[in-house]
Scaffold this motif. Structure first.
Motif, PDB file in Angstrom:
ATOM      1  N   SER A  11       0.811  -1.209   0.000  1.00 26.51           N
ATOM      2  CA  SER A  11       0.000   0.000   0.000  1.00 26.51           C
ATOM      3  C   SER A  11       0.847   1.265   0.000  1.00 26.51           C
ATOM      4  CB  SER A  11      -0.891   0.026   1.242  1.00 26.51           C
ATOM      5  OG  SER A  11      -1.434   1.327   1.377  1.00 26.51           O
ATOM      6  N   PRO A  12       0.598   2.151  -0.956  1.00 30.90           N
ATOM      7  CA  PRO A  12       1.345   3.414  -1.003  1.00 30.90           C
ATOM      8  C   PRO A  12       1.242   4.188   0.299  1.00 30.90           C
ATOM      9  CG  PRO A  12       0.048   3.145  -2.993  1.00 30.90           C
ATOM     10  CD  PRO A  12      -0.359   2.046  -2.065  1.00 30.90           C
ATOM     11  N   LEU A  13       0.163   3.952   1.051  1.00 31.87           N
ATOM     12  CA  LEU A  13       0.052   4.686   2.311  1.00 31.87           C
ATOM     13  C   LEU A  13       1.123   4.242   3.286  1.00 31.87           C
ATOM     14  CD1 LEU A  13      -3.746   5.122   3.021  1.00 31.87           C
ATOM     15  CD2 LEU A  13      -2.122   6.688   2.010  1.00 31.87           C
ATOM     16  N   VAL A  14       1.454   2.946   3.252  1.00 31.54           N
ATOM     17  CA  VAL A  14       2.549   2.478   4.114  1.00 31.54           C
ATOM     18  C   VAL A  14       3.866   3.058   3.626  1.00 31.54           C
ATOM     19  CG1 VAL A  14       3.842   0.436   4.814  1.00 31.54           C
ATOM     20  CG2 VAL A  14       1.356   0.395   4.849  1.00 31.54           C
ATOM     21  N   TRP A  15       4.035   3.104   2.312  1.00 34.08           N
ATOM     22  CA  TRP A  15       5.248   3.747   1.779  1.00 34.08           C
ATOM     23  C   TRP A  15       5.327   5.174   2.297  1.00 34.08           C
ATOM     24  CZ3 TRP A  15       4.112   2.401  -4.061  1.00 34.08           C
ATOM     25  CH2 TRP A  15       4.035   1.000  -4.192  1.00 34.08           C
TER      26      TRP A  15
END
Lengths: 474, 177, 1039
Positions: free
Chosen positions: A157-161
């Protein structure tokens, strides 16, 4: 140390000596706060208070207080997040990349720019928290496992990135900034007249005493940090752009986003640095350190990045048409001619047209014009993010779900909160820490300022030798 | 410990003069304890005969550690500990692991290196290193000679050397340590 | 009433000794609880030091747990478990819903003694397992906190003794004084109730008057005149090849629409090798579900209806053209098709004008439909209202000759145009009683209210159709101090009966004798009660060995209702014709106001039901009020700005009546017609519905005493005020996108995949299907070792009725959010039915494409989570709150969700719903989940979602789990059809096929196998989400 050239303007004017530098810059740290500072600080606190009220409301009552709906799940929250992150790029960029390029003119602005970076990133982070339905569980985005066994985070998930990118960026920027502060803190400590400040700045100075050995380590540390921060700063906005680029929403799913977002970030960042520096320069009488040369070179970068962003906008449009994807094509037609056309054209005017005025030298060198345009640019960059987020979401694939978004007082209030936070922190910084990196300015003062009555003769006498020394050093 | 150390302090007004002085004095075989300057004077480490800092190597090691940790973390959690069907992707979707690995690398490298630097230079919150002349953080350039280490010269000789090399003033300082 | 406590178990109700003893103890289970010895309780525990330490330890643990978890609510366990049910195991009881003339045989799902869900009863030959939105919602009406908690005397709470005394006296006084006594009710479909009423009438000299707020008196009288039977015939649309409907919304609201939909759907399905399809012509003034699903539709002016019917009659019988019918092309085509389908067609009209219905009868008679598709021998009994009788009642009332009036399931002060006369008259009536179980306009004007049970608390029976019987049984003991109306009636004429016994006795004496395959009454009763239905002539599941016996029994019943008798048409066509020509086509240049039943509200008896209030109208997609539907031309003339649900107020003037009402632009509506829905504008009812919308009953006209559901000469004036109508959909066209794929029937016959869209992508290897491209090698993650749940939805048989929406809300505890939140586009429904109009604009002219055409084609598309195998929502969730199951379900883990809403943004179908606020226990959302009683309807198997989390369709995972566990207990695989999602179960037209795609024998696998290269398509194949929900193309049977 380069030999002063006649073509390059002095980066420090007014024939300053090392002593003057120390005095000028320590003045506002040691003196009592000026009236203008107090007024500004009170205003900042009031803004912060109102913002905090709105923030608390959204947290206690629910995100429904915002204007979001089932179709538009992000609007002001993520717009503001990306906007602040973007602004947060200039500082590191100035101190890191310009350091690598040995742009000496950066020396008198990098300190404030880095501070601004840190505060901007903090504001951005506050929106990450704010936009969550259950912010008190924000720590679940860290790979901590969970109480019932091993449920981890989704590294797809880009949010974790984002979580990793933003936190790394914040940490590294703080470290970079603080390391740079140490020698100046030592200066203040050594000048300190009262116990308290001697104690406080003494502690903060980490016991620095300017030993040549430490200086040499210090320099390689700064150099490597710069080397690390450069890819970092690029990666951060790249990853932020991936929040959109890796999705499947027409108008988001675009491979051009990473470079385009980075350019945009530099663009808005420099604009924000300019706005702030012009004020600081005026308030703290630092005309001799922040000179027209600085302002002009910043304006040049703004024009460059502004043009890059403009090209990106046009490319998006072209690709949308060229791809032949119906949804993609409509997304962009809808941007320019749909219900949110005004936002799109506001973005175009502010970001693409206004910086082009800097081709004119007189505009480039006019304080007023620079200030106005730098503000306009930041407005434009806010609209860019709004346009990308809202106009892509509000009419995506299935027409039955098309909807509109309108902000509520809480959308606005939470944005105001971030301003309150930012200016409060910035004013505290400006009052209690040296806004200009004394050590670095001193290092360039001879090479880059008007001939120095004291050191002039010796310098010329020994000129030749140093050049070799320096060369051997590079 | 009641033994006292005596130092001779040459104060210079200009970095170039200081550099000259260091060369001059060291050619006379005088051991220089340390020079203290308000800003990094280019070439001073050559003048004092300092070797190049090994911090870059430290940085690299820390960075490498960061990368390894990040990749291990992601593979262990998503691939081994609890593989899940996430959007029909393979459990180990490596391209998705790049960003986190990169960020971890930078974070480890930066923090590790700065830590090493602080330790190596004995800096840290509340640390107090000897300040021979407070002006050295303002506009003065200070050269410090340890008298014990230069016992083959008399204090007078040494202060003469300093004066000759362009010191605006020469003081001696005794530190009870 | 606010401090009323609702019982949570029989013990509390019956004040069980054990219960009372332990109720106040925190841990009333003994530490060593011995199931075999239920009497073991805390008393037997010796509290020694060890126990103290145990308690201490537990206490500490409990406190620390309570600190991080929501506190555990006290629950009192059964010490003596009632043998008929186990906690967490649902019980189903067959019962019967009858309200507003709508009949459904149902199964009531109960949990821990609470009815929580209504399912259709598949044994019924009438609704065959189908139910409607209103039926689904009826369970919530049971838990309406504003129901009467006991008898009322002149507006104040009273006791049954006081009331009974007063009423009996009142009745005898009336009798003594020789005044009239009236029992006013809507249609009574229950034979036993009619018996009770008859007995009451004889004893009290009362006259029983039945009326229907949605009256079909025209049909009844017409049939009386034509065939000597005052009844609504039983239509069988499943047999019809051609159907022509004049203003009869038989798929939406007309008479028995749920059953009709089920029948009609059979003729629209093109699966299982079936290649023929009926054709539906609709002539209607406003857009109804029937018109929306018609192959040919013509917007006619309401005041011209008669002329069109006449035109069809003439076209069939070779009569001349009818003046006033401009453009009879469609009529001629309909006539041609009808003639080709003699005996296999149906012509219906929704008009309440006897003359029109006479013509319709004549047409059907001419086409020979009475022998086949229309059955007068075993007619429907769900509508028996007699407008003339009711008119005489009003006369007597106004004349002051009425001594007593009893309202039984009737609310004429609200739902009759003569409300004023009635309410005035009521004041002078010495005794007025209402059986209303919750406040309504009539009850508050009555001196006494003797609240009846809700049907889920009551015994009863019904005969919706001659020869078809069904039973109603209580599924919960009465929540309030209410009493079965029949018992009250008997009591007031001095008879103490238990209606249960009375009912049994009646069935014994009347029905038991009509059959002979149960050789004792108890069996007959038990089986009938278990099945819910008794259909001697129908397909009774428990057939005896000897088939012929059934036949003979069936025959007996049929004869009893003169089934085989042939009916000779005796209607007077010439007079009807002249009447029609005289009365119709006189609309003038004013507007015709058409007053229609809305699918959600019907005639408004369930108005205070939040589920129905928030149910989007299938056509307008608006909820929470009624509005005046305008043709586009008029809106433009009034300068009405309509955008994104924002519209304006208009004033509607009819003679001396004027109302101010929001306007809604309705494509496909005749240019001289405006429409207004019944069922809204209640003056007295619960908090949710009071004074919402406008009451259209007040505007009804009467023609020789028959209610006419339209008025001519309406005047509409615009007002400057703007107004917001709560829409769930504000864009009405499909913008030329392939989300809807449709074809014409003849194209389909030539090419079964006509209308299909196959997205392709240009690659280095040339054009390839979009779905074949992927960044990832096909891995094993999408293997389905066990089940593979999926759905196929037939756009051709989805009529858009919206029953699934309410069924889903009921099954999955979907909260009601109120008008303002719907305006904010935050409705929570997990399943929605997208409705698209066709547009005339050419592709590319996007702003024009947003405008529907004036005579649009309509398509309905049920849309819920598509359970994509490559789900975009799963990839982006940072905390893995939504992941994919090995059975192909996209699962949402509520308690892991942190509410970033990224999943919803990244969902191309926009089916995810976010909890913007805390909806339960929140006074800003004071609907059913904000009070103890209302919360009793919640399904304990489904989490009530907290604020800040995302939710969406789970394909009724709890039902899947239940089915799997049942199968497991019996050590077998779940059988196809055993597990059904709520939407699939309720669907009247069986448009939704749910099942295990892994099981080659399942019906869904068969459909997919048959249709995958023909009509089957997946939404947005080009983005390669690989959905688990497929759609079958819409086929229109038109040239």
């Amino acid at each position: 140390m380069q030999v002063t050239s006649d073509v390059r303007e002095p980066l420090v004017t007014g024939g300053k000596t090392l002593k003057d530098v120390t005095n000028d810059i320590c003045r506002q740290v040691e003196g009592r706060p000026s009236r203008s500072w107090i007024i500004a600080f009170v205003l900042a606190l009031i803004t912060l208070a109102y913002g905090t009220y709105c923030l608390m409301m959204t947290w206690f009552v629910g995100l429904g207080l915002w204007g979001l709906n089932k179709t538009v799940g992000w609007a002001w929250d993520i717009t503001n997040f990306v906007w602040w992150v973007g602004i947060g790029h200039a500082g590191t960029l100035i101190s890191a990349i310009l350091l690598l390029f040995r742009q000496k003119w950066r020396t008198s602005i990098n300190r404030a720019a880095e501070a601004m970076t840190i505060f901007a990133v903090l504001c951005a982070a506050s929106f990450i928290l704010m936009h969550m339905g259950r912010p008190w569980l924000a720590y679940w985005t860290l790979p901590l496992g969970n109480t019932y066994g091993s449920l981890w985070v989704n590294f797809n998930s880009p949010l974790v990135w984002d979580v990793f990118a933003i936190s790394t960026y914040l940490t590294v920027s703080v470290v970079f900034w603080y390391i740079g502060l140490i020698p100046d803190l030592a200066t203040i400590r050594d000048r300190a007249t009262n116990k308290v400040s001697r104690l406080v700045y003494g502690t903060l100075a980490f016991g620095w005493n300017g030993a040549a050995k430490d200086w040499s380590r210090f320099e390689s540390v700064s150099l490597i940090l710069a080397g690390l921060s450069t890819p970092l700063v690029l990666s951060v906005h790249t990853i932020v752009s991936m929040d959109f680029a890796t999705s499947i929403i027409p108008g988001w799913h675009t491979t051009i986003f990473p470079p385009y977002f980075v350019a945009g970030a530099i663009f808005s960042g420099f604009a924000m640095v300019l706005s702030l520096m012009l004020i600081t320069r005026y308030v703290f009488h630092l005309e001799d350190y922040i000179t027209y040369a600085h302002i002009e070179s910043m304006n040049k970068i703004i024009t460059l990045t502004g043009s890059i962003v403009g090209i990106a906008y046009i490319t998006e449009f072209f690709i949308a048409w060229y791809s032949g994807v119906e949804y993609e094509g409509y997304a962009f037609i809808n941007r320019a001619s749909g219900p949110y056309w005004w936002a799109y054209w506001a973005m175009m005017t502010c970001n693409v047209v206004s910086p082009q005025l800097f081709w004119i030298r007189s505009v480039r060198r006019s304080l007023l014009a620079t200030f106005v345009i730098s503000v306009i640019v930041n407005i434009g960059m806010w609209f860019e993010r709004f346009v990308i987020i809202v106009t892509s979401l509000h009419r995506d694939y299935v027409p039955s779900s098309w909807a509109m978004f309108a902000p509520t007082r809480y959308d606005i209030g939470d944005y105001i909160f971030s301003f309150g936070l930012f200016f409060t922190l910035f004013l505290l910084f400006a009052k209690f820490l040296p806004v200009i990196n004394m050590a670095e300015v001193k290092a360039i003062i001879k090479s880059a300022s008007e001939p120095d009555p004291h050191a002039g003769s010796k310098a010329s006498k020994l000129g030749g030798k140093e050049v070799e020394v320096t060369d051997s050093n590079h | 410990m009641s033994d006292s150390k005596k130092y001779l302090i040459g104060v210079y007004d200009d970095d170039t003069v200081l550099l000259e002085a260091i060369y001059a004095i060291r050619t006379k075989g005088v051991k220089v304890l340390e020079a203290f300057t308000p800003f990094p004077v280019h070439g001073i480490d050559d003048a004092l005969g300092y070797k190049r800092s090994r911090l870059p190597i430290a940085a690299f090691m820390f960075g490498a550690t960061g990368t390894t940790c990040a990749i291990c973390l992601q593979v262990l959690t998503l691939g081994i500990d609890w593989p899940m069907n996430i959007g029909g992707k393979p459990n180990l979707a490596y391209p998705a692991f790049i960003p986190v690995s990169f960020e971890a690398t930078v974070l480890f490298a930066a923090l590790g290196m700065v830590g090493t630097f602080l330790v190596a230079s004995g800096l840290g919150p509340g640390a107090q290193k000897t300040v021979f002349d407070p002006r050295s953080s303002d506009d003065k350039f200070v050269l410090v000679l340890d008298l014990e280490k230069n016992s083959k010269f008399s204090q007078e000789q040494l202060s003469l050397f300093l004066k000759e090399s362009g010191a605006s003033e020469v003081n001696d300082k005794e530190i009870i340590g | 009433m606010s401090n009323k406590v609702y019982w949570r178990g029989y013990e509390e109700l019956t004040n069980d000794v054990e219960f009372v003893k332990n109720a106040d103890k925190e841990f009333n289970l003994p530490a060593e609880y011995d199931p075999s010895n239920p009497s073991s309780s805390l008393e037997n525990l010796s509290n020694n030091r060890r126990d103290f330490l145990k308690m201490l330890g537990f206490g500490a643990a409990a406190v620390s747990l309570a600190a991080c978890e929501t506190p555990v609510r006290k629950a009192i366990p059964f010490l003596n478990k009632p043998e008929e049910y186990d906690p967490t195991i649902a019980n189903y009881y067959a019962s019967t819903y009858f309200n507003e003339g709508e009949y459904c045989s149902v199964l009531v799902k109960t949990r821990e003694g609470r009815p929580i869900k209504i399912e259709g009863n598949t044994l019924s030959s009438i609704n065959k397992g189908a139910t409607s939105a209103k039926v689904q919602a009826s369970v919530l009406s049971l838990y309406d906190k504003e129901r009467y908690t006991g008898p009322q005397a002149s507006g104040k709470p009273s006791t049954w003794d006081v009331l009974d005394k007063a009423v009996s006296e009142g009745l005898s006084n009336a009798k003594a004084a020789g005044q009239k006594v009236y029992l006013v009710s809507e249609t009574i479909v229950s034979p036993t109730t009619q018996k009770a009423i008859a007995e009451f009438a004889t004893a009290s000299g009362a006259t029983h008057v039945q009326y229907d707020p949605a009256s079909v008196d025209g049909i009844l009288s017409a049939n009386l005149e034509s065939f000597g039977v005052r009844a609504v015939p039983a239509y069988d649309f499943s047999k019809a090849k051609v159907v022509v409907s004049f203003e009869a919304d038989f798929l939406g609201t007309w008479i028995s629409s749920t059953a009709f939909s089920r029948q009609f759907a059979q003729t629209r399905k093109l699966i299982n090798g079936k290649k023929e399809m009926s054709r539906l012509f609709a002539f209607e003034s406003i857009m109804t579900l029937t018109g929306a699903n018609a192959d040919y539709r013509k917007a006619i002016r309401k005041s011209d209806e008669g002329l069109y019917v006449l035109a069809l009659y003439n076209a069939l019988t070779g009569g001349g053209a009818v003046a006033g019918v401009k453009d009879a092309k469609l009529i001629e085509q309909a006539a041609k098709d009808l003639l080709d389908a003699r005996g296999r067609s149906i012509v219906v009209s929704g008009s309440n004008d006897k003359n029109i219905q006479l013509l319709v009868n004549a047409i059907n008679n001419f086409l020979g439909n009475y022998a086949s598709t229309i059955d007068l021998g075993r007619p429907l009994l769900t509508k028996q209202g007699d407008d003339a009788k009711f008119a005489s009642f009003i006369n007597d009332l106004s004349g002051g000759s009425v001594g007593a009036v009893i309202f039984y399931g009737a609310n004429p002060v609200y739902n009759h145009p003569d409300a004023d006369a009635i309410s005035k008259g009521l004041k002078s009536v010495p005794l007025s009683v209402s059986f209303a179980d919750r406040p309504d306009e009539t009850a508050v004007l009555s001196k006494f209210v003797a609240p009846d049970h809700h049907y889920l608390e009551a015994w009863g029976d019904a005969s919706p159709k001659k020869g078809v019987y069904s039973l109603t049984q209580p599924t919960i003991s009465p929540i309030f101090s209410t009493r079965q109306a029949q018992e009250s009636l008997m009591k007031w004429v001095g008879r103490d009966i238990s209606y249960y016994e009375y009912l049994k006795a009646n069935w014994k004496s009347t029905l038991y004798s009509t059959q002979n395959w149960y050789n004792n009454f108890q069996d007959f009763w038990n089986y009938s009660l278990h099945d819910g239905v008794f259909e001697p002539s129908g397909n009774n599941p428990r057939k005896p060995a000897d088939e012929t016996l059934v036949a003979s029994v069936g025959a007996a019943i049929v004869d009893a209702v003169a089934g085989n008798k042939t009916f000779n048409f005796a209607g007077d066509i010439p007079s009807a014709t002249s009447a029609v020509t005289a009365e119709y086509g006189k609309g003038g240049d004013g507007f015709d106001l058409v007053i229609y039943e809305s699918v959600a509200m019907g005639t408004g008896s369930q108005a205070n039901n939040p589920w129905l209030l928030e149910m989007p109208d299938p056509i307008t997609r608006a909820c929470w009020e009624n509005y005046l539907t305008l043709p586009k031309a008029l809106a433009e003339k009034l300068g009405l700005k309509v955008k994104e649900g924002k519209t304006g107020l208009v004033t509607l003037t009819l003679g001396n009546q004027t109302i101010e009402i929001p306007a809604l632009v309705q494509p496909g509506q005749h240019a001289q017609v405006v429409g207004l829905a019944l069922g809204w504008g209640r003056e007295v009812t619960g908090k949710a519905a009071t004074k919402i919308g406008k009451n259209a009953f007040a505007l009804l006209a009467k023609k020789d005493n028959r209610l006419q559901y339209f008025r001519t000469g309406a005047k509409i004036d615009g007002k400057s005020e703007s107004y917001d109508i709560a829409h769930v959909q504000t864009h009405h066209t499909v913008m030329g996108r392939p989300v809807i794929q449709e074809a014409k029937f003849n194209e389909y016959l030539k090419k079964p995949n006509a209308g299909r869209y196959y997205p392709v992508v240009q690659t280095a290897e040339g054009e390839v299907p979009a779905s074949t491209l992927s960044l990832w090698k096909a891995g094993s993650v999408n293997d389905r070792p066990n089940h593979s749940w999926g759905m196929v939805i037939d756009l051709n048989s989805c009529f858009g009725c919206g029953a699934c929406v309410i069924a889903c809300s009921s099954e999955n505890n979907v909260p009601v959010v109120g008008k303002q939140e719907v305006l904010n586009r935050r409705e929570m429904h997990w399943i929605r039915i997208d409705r698209y109009y066709s547009s005339d604009a050419k592709h590319g002219d996007f702003s024009a494409m947003e405008d529907p055409s004036d005579e649009p084609e309509v398509v309905f598309q049920p849309m819920m989570c598509q359970h994509c195998n490559n789900a975009p929502c799963e990839t982006v969730c940072p905390v893995l709150a939504t992941t994919h199951s090995t059975e192909g379900l996209n699962q949402m883990t509520y308690n892991r969700c942190i509410g970033t809403r990224y999943c919803a943004n990244n969902c191309p179908y926009k089916v995810r719903r976010f909890n913007w606020f805390s909806y339960p226990k929140n006074n800003d959302y004071d609907y059913n989940v904000n009070n103890d009683l209302g919360r009793m309807v919640l399904n304990p198997d489904v989490t009530v979602r907290a604020r800040g989390v995302m939710e969406k369709c789970s394909m009724c995972i709890q039902r899947i789990q239940e089915g799997k566990l049942n199968a497991k207990k019996e050590a077998r695989r779940p059988v196809d059809g055993e597990i059904k999602t709520a939407c699939a179960q309720v669907c009247p037209s069986e448009a939704i096929t749910f099942g295990d795609m892994g099981d080659a024998q399942s019906s869904i696998s068969k459909v997919i196998a048959e249709q995958k290269d023909e009509r089957l398509y997946y939404m947005l194949e080009e983005i390669n989400t690989k959905p688990g929900v497929g759609y079958l193309t819409k086929i229109r049977n038109k040239a």
